[in-house]
Structure formats: structure tokens, C-alpha cells
Design a protein around this motif. Structure first.
Motif, mmCIF file in Angstrom:
data_model
loop_
_atom_site.group_PDB
_atom_site.id
_atom_site.type_symbol
_atom_site.label_atom_id
_atom_site.label_comp_id
_atom_site.label_asym_id
_atom_site.label_seq_id
_atom_site.Cartn_x
_atom_site.Cartn_y
_atom_site.Cartn_z
ATOM 1 N N ASN A 70 0.898 -1.137 0.055
ATOM 2 C CA ASN A 70 -0.158 0.143 0.048
ATOM 3 C C ASN A 70 0.834 1.251 -0.079
ATOM 4 O OD1 ASN A 70 -3.299 -0.119 0.197
ATOM 5 N ND2 ASN A 70 -2.600 -1.724 1.743
ATOM 6 N N GLU A 85 -5.742 4.392 -8.131
ATOM 7 C CA GLU A 85 -6.231 3.676 -7.036
ATOM 8 C C GLU A 85 -6.517 2.292 -7.336
ATOM 9 O OE1 GLU A 85 -7.934 3.024 -2.815
ATOM 10 O OE2 GLU A 85 -6.377 4.476 -3.937
ATOM 11 N N GLU A 86 -6.880 1.987 -8.451
ATOM 12 C CA GLU A 86 -7.114 0.637 -8.792
ATOM 13 C C GLU A 86 -6.133 -0.178 -9.130
ATOM 14 O OE1 GLU A 86 -9.392 -2.778 -9.840
ATOM 15 O OE2 GLU A 86 -10.114 -0.720 -9.229
ATOM 16 N N ARG A 88 -3.381 0.568 -7.285
ATOM 17 C CA ARG A 88 -2.814 0.137 -6.098
ATOM 18 C C ARG A 88 -3.700 -1.215 -5.399
ATOM 19 N NH1 ARG A 88 -4.628 0.726 -1.196
ATOM 20 N NH2 ARG A 88 -6.487 1.942 -1.819
ATOM 21 N N LYS A 89 -4.753 -1.354 -5.397
ATOM 22 C CA LYS A 89 -5.603 -2.275 -5.331
ATOM 23 C C LYS A 89 -5.302 -3.644 -5.534
ATOM 24 C CE LYS A 89 -9.890 0.311 -3.876
ATOM 25 N NZ LYS A 89 -11.320 0.704 -4.429
ATOM 26 N N GLN A 90 -5.012 -3.550 -7.153
ATOM 27 C CA GLN A 90 -4.774 -5.029 -7.839
ATOM 28 C C GLN A 90 -3.298 -5.219 -7.339
ATOM 29 O OE1 GLN A 90 -4.609 -4.011 -11.905
ATOM 30 N NE2 GLN A 90 -7.019 -3.890 -11.981
ATOM 31 N N ARG A 93 -3.472 -6.900 -3.944
ATOM 32 C CA ARG A 93 -4.501 -8.305 -3.970
ATOM 33 C C ARG A 93 -3.304 -9.303 -4.589
ATOM 34 N NH1 ARG A 93 -8.542 -6.259 -5.941
ATOM 35 N NH2 ARG A 93 -8.121 -6.298 -7.936
#
Length: 238
Positions: A70, A85-86, A88-90, A93
Motif C-alpha cells: 500500500n 487507486e485501482e 494500488r488495489k490490484q 491483491r
């Protein structure tokens, strides 16, 4: 003072090695910050803890992985447009999924079980099937070299490797490359094995890997020849 290099992950081939390689890939993608810079980003982990999380041999905690990735993919200024943001989330994950795979394999090893096999596709005509019995020493060493250079090249997509091989006059499908990297088969020709290692080593300069020289080509050729002899010997014994 020169920046300290992370070095090759201190983990056996498989999910644990893949996890540490992925974490190092993320660090490089975000500008290769120093351990001190990452310590400041996370705000709660020492440089030693971060170094171990990126190289091993012990797996870090799930929370450390979450916090570090993160922090790496967090916008550092209003002008930072390199990450959204997407993405970062990927990244988080992917890291946590890889961590869970690594933990599962480590647990299986400690309990004496076999690690989960990597999924593969059906072979193509350009490969030869290894016997169903355990591959010989040379075949294992050849696969280890494939995997090592694959990790050092940054785990490129199979499509990209296929393109590199085609450039070198060895057109093969992605399923074949997957089988070679998984150790389920070996290339039909020694020159194809050499081209595979050569293509990935050419992309590994950041890790201090040198291009394939004549001595290294000879080693790959010798491993391939020994692996083929092992396979033929097992055929005769069966």
C-alpha cells in the motif's frame, strides 16, 4: 554510499520464491526506493524487517505485506500520475494472493506434504513429454536455470517470452514455454533451450546478470543433453 542491493530471493523455487520476486518487482516498479525510504513510507517497520520481507528466507506477516505494498503504490504527491487507486488495489491483491500461496507451500513442506502443482496446459508438438516418474537430476537443474532467469527477468508474460524466442528464430507457443518453466517438459532442441535462457538473461541487467557467453551456452547444452539421456535411459528401463 551505494544503495544496498536486495539480491536474489533466499527461498526454494516455487511459491515462496515467486512471492519474494513479486515484492522486488513492485519495489523496482515504484522507483526502486531504498530501505530507509521504505521505512519512512511504512512508518512502523525497520529496514531489517523490510529487507527480509523482500528477500527472505522467512515469510513476513500478512500485515507487513499489506502495509508495504500500500505504501509503495500510494500517491506521493499531487503530481504523481504513475499510479491510480485501482492499480494500488490490484498490486495489494496480487501480493496477498502470492503470500497466501507461499504460506500454503511452506506449511505443506513442513508437514511433509507435496506443494501444490502449478497449473499447466497441454503440450504442443514442439516439446517432448517427460516421463511420469520423477525427472532426473539434469532435467531438474535445467528447469532451475529456466526458472532462475525467468525470475531475474522480472517474471515477464509468456506472450513476451514467445515474442523474444520468435525474434531468435524459435517460434513456440505460450503453452510450451509454461511447460518448460514448470519442469513438466524440456525443449525438443538444445538451441531452443539456449535461446530461452539467452532471451531472459538479456532482460536481467538490472540484477547484474550478464549476457549468455559461450561457456554458459555450453553449460545449458550439456544439461539438455544429460536430461535427454536420462529420459531415454528411463524409457529403456521401463
Amino acid at each position: 554510499m551505494a544503495k544496498r542491493r536486495l539480491g536474489i530471493p533466499l527461498a526454494p523455487p516455487g511459491p515462496q520464491f515467486d512471492f519474494f520476486a513479486l515484492m522486488q518487482e513492485f519495489v523496482l516498479k515504484r522507483g526502486d526506493p531504498s530501505l530507509e525510504a521504505m521505512r519512512k513510507m511504512t512508518g512502523c517497520y525497520s529496514r531489517q524487517a523490510l529487507h527480509k520481507a523482500l528477500r527472505g528466507p522467512d515469510l513476513p506477516s500478512r500485515r507487513l505485506v499489506d502495509v508495504l505494498v500500500n505504501a509503495l503504490f500510494e500517491k506521493r504527491s499531487d503530481g504523481d500520475t504513475d499510479v491510480d487507486e485501482e492499480e494500488r488495489k490490484q498490486a495489494v491483491r496480487r501480493a496477498l494472493d502470492a503470500w497466501e500461496e507461499a504460506v500454503g507451500e511452506k506449511t505443506a513442506r513442513e508437514r511433509g506434504g507435496l506443494p501444490r502443482a502449478v497449473a499447466s496446459t497441454e503440450p504442443e508438438a514442439t516439446t517432448r513429454r517427460l516421463p511420469s516418474s520423477t525427472p532426473g537430476e539434469a532435467a531438474i537443474r535445467l528447469t532451475d536455470e529456466f526458472r532462475r532467469t525467468y525470475e531475474l527477468a522480472g517474471r515477464p508474460p509468456l506472450k513476451q517470452i514467445a515474442f523474444w524466442l520468435e525474434e531468435r528464430g524459435h517460434p513456440v507457443g505460450m503453452s510450451s514455454i509454461s511447460e518448460w518453466l514448470n519442469g513438466r517438459r524440456i525443449p525438443r532442441e538444445a538451441e531452443t533451450a539456449i535461446a530461452l535462457v539467452e532471451a531472459m538473461r538479456d532482460r536481467s541487467f538490472h540484477y547484474g546478470e550478464s549476457p549468455l557467453d559461450s561457456a554458459s551456452r555450453q553449460v545449458v547444452t550439456q544439461l539438455w543433453m544429460e536430461a535427454m539421456r536420462e529420459k531415454q535411459s528411463r524409457r529403456h528401463d521401463s
